[in-house]
Structures are given as C-alpha cells and as structure tokens.
Design an enzyme around this catalytic site. Structure first.
Site: not given
Ligand code: GLN
Length: 498
Positions: A79, A154, A178
């Site tokens: 990532k 994400s 994410s």
């Molecule tokens: N979807 C969640 C957010 O937008 C979690 C994102 C994540 O775990 N980085 O904050």
C-alpha cells in the site's frame, strides 16, 4: 500471456516452497507477476507505481541464496502509505507527487530481510480516508469480480492486486476498516493486528492512535506467514508492544475451534444488512457450531456509537498529522513565484494538493478540537471510546472471540456513494469498534451473496490474542472451501487475456 502466468495462481506458501526447492526461480516468479500486472492493471488500476527494477533485484538476491525464509521470493503488493526509500510514495495524494522518501519503513526492512519481493505501490484513498478508492488522487481502483464495482477502501489497490492474482500477498493499513472491508468485498483475507503489534515507523500517519498495518492474502495461512514477518517490537515506534508475537502460524495450521466460545454481536444485524450477507454470515456461524464451537449471542450496546466517535477522533488526529504538508518539506509546491509569502504558498499548495474528502476531514477535525467545542465533541468521543473498550472487555469475559459480518453489503458500484459521505462511512460500521479498542480483527470470506459477490466474515479478538483470529479463519476456510471462490476470477481473466 506466457505459460508462466500459471505461477500467479499459486498461493504464497506454495510459491515459496517451489522457489526453495529450486523448481522455479524467484526471478521467474517475479517476472510472471510483472507480466500479469502489465496485462491486467490497465483494467484494475491496483498499482500507482510498479517497481520493476527493485523487484527483480530482490528476486536475484533470493536466487543467489542471500536471503531465505518461509516467504523468500514471494511477490507482494505494498500500500502506497508505507514509505519506501527512493521509490515514489504518495499515500494516494497529489500533495506527495514526486516525493522520494529518504528511508524505509520498518516493515519494509523486515520484508526485505525475509526475501519478500515488493512489486510496487498500490492505489488507495488519499491518506487512507475512504472506503472505495474513489478518493484516490490518481483515479479509483476496480474490483476484479466486477470492474464497475469498488474493491473497497482505503486499501482497495492491495485487495484488488491479491484478488486479481497480480500478487499473492499484500500489505494494507487499517484505521477504521481499510484492510478488512476491501478484503470482504474482494473475497480475500485481511487482518488488522493488535494495535502496537506491527511497527508504524514509516507508515504515513492518518490517525495515529488507530492506524495499524497488516497482511492481505488469498488464504489464512499465507496471511499468518506474512503477519509473522512484519510483527514484533520496534524501538522506533513508541506505541510498539514489547511482547512475543502471538503464535499466528501455528493457529492457522491448526484451525481447531472445538470448545471455543464464539460471541455473535447482536447489534450488527437487521436493517441495512443485505439479505445475502446475513444469510452467509448465519451459515458460517452454524458451521462453526458444527465444528464444536459454542455460539453465544452477545450485546455490545456502545458499538452503535462507534461510527460517530470515530468520525470525531480520526479527523481530529488527521487535522494535526496533515499539518506537516506545508509545501516546504515534501512533494508539491504551488504558487512559489519568488515573491509570494510562505503562508500564501502553503495555502495554494494545500488547496491544490488535497482532495475534497481530506479537506472535509481537516475542517471537521479542526472544529472538533477548537477551544469552545473540544469537550462537546473530541472529549465526548474519547469517553465513548472508553465505553466501547469496556464493551469488548466485558464480552471477552464470556467469549473467546466476537464475530459479525465485516461490512453490511457486498461491493457497491463505483459512483454510487461518492457524493454521499455518510453512506460511504457506513461501509465501516462493523470494523471501526476494533480500532477504537485496539484489539485484532480479521475478515475471511464466507461465500457469495445472491448477487454473486463475496461476503466477508469478521472475527474480533482480545488485545494480543491475534492467533484466535487465525484459528477461526482457518476453520471456516477449510469447512466452507472459500479459498476456491477466487477460481472464478482467475478463470474469467485468464480467458480474457491468454
Ligand atoms: N473508511 C474509513 C475512513 O474513511 C477507514 C479508513 C481506514 O481504515 N484507513 O476513515
């Protein structure tokens, strides 16, 4: 594609074995994956940067016997929020375009020492804020099950790479879901380890009290092997836990759940849950009961407030962490005509370099931390966080693990939620509590919904009991045969590209 593409179908443990036995070279394995990326990633957009030279150089080190280990020679999709020395790292943001980090993250060092071959950096929502990759500054990634749908976010790029057989392993980061939500909607396995279990040194910070890196894979055992490589104490991360790594590989090989007490979270069911998701989840729970586990319904009343607390705590921390993008130290600089003030250049750069969702979070967080509102918002959210921790602690007096669907629906269509932040946030309804608590959690596939798309089963465990996730995940994977679900993706793409 060449005949070598069959190598891309193999799981990490099998690839490592063949490389160790010298049936195939690490360079051939890396090249097969690079070829597949070249053929398919125009459709998936899983990668933001492919590091051909770096991957082949590392594969040569493995072939020369300079590094060995249970994953030596196995390719991995990283990532783009994890820094890599001299290799572009953007965290999905235009504000970091062109930045070359001067150092490697601890987990990157550990993976290199273990002989893992990093193929490149994967697509993600900007600074890991999102659930679909549509907030990427470089365009969305696509789900290998259906290109019109999101691979989640994400970390959708790593999940799409693993599901699409572009890499057998991936690294994600999980602040509110994410790793697990993308795993759920792509039919892969994803784990958020215990907070502090894996070093955050070199993980570009979003919300430092919640961020945690972890493995993505097509099988539970592969994920465990990667977990063991990246986990363990790091003196460069002050929140790193100085304790032995839980026996995750042994648990993944064992998969015995007889006598285990499994708590079904009562709050995560009902309205808003797709019927096919609920059906597969219930069947998986029945399967675990059939394997000798004791199933108990558990109430965690404060989980209903987790999403609201998260959307105060995470943006508050983000508003502080993202202050460092000042146009002076990294990447982009806009409006520097030699006469403009530093403040004007900073404002122009942040205006141009940050996307709408990131700006929304900075504004929300700044507001929640401001003098007159701190107690009402940030302070209140921290109290809710404590109540959620207590829900977990009292639940774990009765049960060994908690379970729920990973996400209320299967993969949604690209474009469907991007203009409606709340519906986007709801994708993480079930995953956020574990981040607020700090305990580990996994998503493992439990079948396909009526729409033919994968459903994720979430397992949550107490702090430092990460091995329990792998025990339950392995049991389900074996009993339901879910590792074979991705054969459908393999057949489809293979037919289209051979
Ligand atoms: N979807 C969640 C957010 O937008 C979690 C994102 C994540 O775990 N980085 O904050």
């Amino acid at each position: 594609m060449s005949g070598d593409s069959e190598l891309c179908r193999l799981e990490a443990s099998e690839l490592a074995k063949r490389i160790a036995d010298r049936d195939v070279s690490a360079v051939e394995v890396a090249q097969a994956h690079l070829d597949r990326i070249a053929a398919l990633d125009t459709a998936y957009h899983a990668f933001l940067h492919v590091d051909v030279d770096g991957a082949l150089a590392q594969a040569k080190r493995v072939d020369a016997g300079e590094v060995e280990g249970p994953l030596a020679g196995v390719p991995l999709a990283l990532k783009d929020v994890i820094v890599t020395r001299g290799v572009p790292t953007t965290a999905g943001s235009r504000i970091l375009e062109g930045w070359l980090p001067p150092y490697d993250a601890t987990i990157v060092e550990r993976m290199r020492d273990a002989g893992i071959v990093v193929l490149g950096k994967t697509n993600m929502d900007e600074f890991a804020m999102g659930s679909s990759t549509e907030h990427s500054g470089y365009g969305a990634a696509h789900n290998p099950w259906d290109l019109d749908r999101t691979p989640g976010g994400s970390g959708g790029g790593s999940a799409a790479a693993v599901a699409g057989f572009l890499a057998p392993l991936g690294i994600g980061t999980d602040t509110g879901g994410s790793i697990r939500q993308p795993a759920a909607v792509t039919g892969t396995v994803g784990i958020k380890p215990t907070y502090g279990g894996v070093s955050r040194y070199g993980l570009i910070a979003f919300s430092s009290s919640l961020d945690q890196a972890g493995p993505c894979a097509r099988t539970v055992l592969d994920a465990a092997l990667l977990h063991e490589v990246i986990a363990g104490h790091d003196s460069r991360d002050s929140t790193s836990i100085d304790a032995p790594v839980p026996p995750v590989v042994d648990a993944a090989r064992d998969g015995d759940v007889s006598g285990m007490r499994i708590g079904v979270v009562k709050e995560f069911a009902g309205d808003g849950y797709q019927s096919g998701v609920t059906a597969r989840f219930d069947e998986a729970v029945a399967t675990l009961a059939g394997l000798g586990a004791e199933v108990i319904e558990v109430s965690c009343p404060h989980f209903d407030y987790a999403l609201a607390a998260y959307y105060l705590i995470a943006p508050s921390e983000a508003s502080s962490n993202l202050a460092r993008y000042d146009a002076m130290r990294y990447g982009l600089r806009v409006g520097d005509d030699g006469e403009a003030s530093a403040e004007a250049v900073m404002a122009a750069t942040r205006e141009a370099g940050f996307g709408a969702e990131v700006k929304r979070r900075i504004i929300l967080g700044t507001y929640a931390l401001s003098a007159g509102y701190y107690d009402a918002y940030y302070g209140q959210a921290q109290k809710v966080r404590t109540l959620i921790k207590r829900d977990f602690e009292s639940a774990f007096e009765q049960v060994d693990v908690l379970v729920s669907p990973t996400t209320p629906t299967t993969a949604f269509k690209l474009g469907e939620r991007v203009d409606d932040p709340l519906s986007m946030y709801l994708a993480d309804l079930c995953t956020i509590p574990s981040n607020l608590y700090g305990g580990p959690a996994m998503s493992v596939p439990c079948g396909l919904s009526d729409d033919g798309l994968p459903v994720g089963f979430q397992v949550m465990a107490p702090v430092l009991a990460d091995d329990r996730l792998y025990r339950v995940g392995a049991a389900l994977e074996q009993a339901l045969g879910t590792a074979a679900l991705l054969d459908e993706v393999w057949r489809r793409d293979h037919a289209a590209t051979s």
